[in-house]
Design an enzyme around this catalytic site. Structure first.
Site, PDB file in Angstrom:
ATOM      1  N   HIS A  44      20.382  14.647  14.894  1.00  0.00           N
ATOM      2  CA  HIS A  44      21.737  14.359  14.403  1.00  0.00           C
ATOM      3  C   HIS A  44      22.290  15.553  13.633  1.00  0.00           C
ATOM      4  O   HIS A  44      21.540  16.402  13.135  1.00  0.00           O
ATOM      5  CB  HIS A  44      21.726  13.118  13.506  1.00  0.00           C
ATOM      6  N   GLU A  58      14.336   7.381  11.528  1.00  0.00           N
ATOM      7  CA  GLU A  58      13.639   8.454  10.811  1.00  0.00           C
ATOM      8  C   GLU A  58      12.422   7.900  10.063  1.00  0.00           C
ATOM      9  O   GLU A  58      12.362   6.706   9.730  1.00  0.00           O
ATOM     10  CB  GLU A  58      14.620   9.131   9.825  1.00  0.00           C
TER      11      GLU A  58
END
Length: 212
Positions: free
Chosen positions: A25, A109
């Protein structure tokens, strides 16, 4: 474009399809400030949006150059908003409808638990013994209420074993470190220190890794 190595003898690489693209990202304010972000849902900043658009345009050009059709790929994304917005911006560059990608919880994550929101210097000041333990063993250390890279690798191995089709994946730095470490032969302790840029993407093709 930078190539790195061959995967002979790599652990989880036997589960991987012959072609995958991994995209981290774009930048958030917490990335810029060096804060441990983990699974806190922090949005992209303007730099991150520019990085996502850059990666989308570069991906479009790369696929055209390689004569790979967009319809021949599967698309997966972490459900955290910074990853979803990155994928949306990439899809804008590819001119694809956003209902084509799948959100997968396993691509979240690594979580730093109670440490999320703090910088490393702040953690060292608050918990010097734990900070030293993490520095000595980033692979195995479990932050308070958090997850180790070893634990993350089990989650990602389970996901990787289900991928049987060429794919584009948008996820996070920790996830991409583990993925790279599973695809290439390297000591586990080296995996948490791998550099994962936000303005390039990783290509896994024919047993090699390349950054574009």
């Amino acid at each position: 474009m930078n190539k790195s190595g061959n995967n002979s003898g790599a652990g989880a690489a036997r589960f991987a399809p012959p072609f995958m693209i991994f995209i981290r990202h774009g930048q958030t304010d917490w990335n810029a400030e060096g804060r441990m972000q983990g699974q806190r849902d922090i949005p992209l900043n303007d730099t991150g949006r520019d990085q996502a658009r850059r990666n989308g345009a570069a991906l479009r050009d790369y696929l055209k150059e390689q004569d790979i059709s967009l319809k021949d790929l599967s698309y997966f994304v972490s459900p955290l908003s910074r990853a979803v917005e990155t994928m949306d911006l990439i899809f804008g560059e590819l001119d694809l409808p956003t209902d084509l990608y799948q959100r997968d919880e396993r691509l979240r994550e690594i979580t730093f638990g109670a440490w999320e929101g703090y910088t490393i210097p702040e953690i060292a000041a608050r918990s010097p013994e734990q900070a030293a333990a993490r520095k000595a063993d980033k692979w195995g250390f479990v932050p308070p209420e958090g997850e180790s890279y070893r634990m993350l690798s089990s989650r990602i191995d389970a996901w990787l074993a289900t991928i049987t089709h060429p794919a584009v994946v948008v996820s996070h730095g920790g996830v991409m470190r583990v993925l790279q470490g599973r695809l290439l032969p390297m000591p586990p302790q080296d995996i948490p220190t791998l550099d994962i840029p936000q303005d390039r993407f990783l290509v896994w093709k024919d047993g090699e890794i390349e950054w574009v």
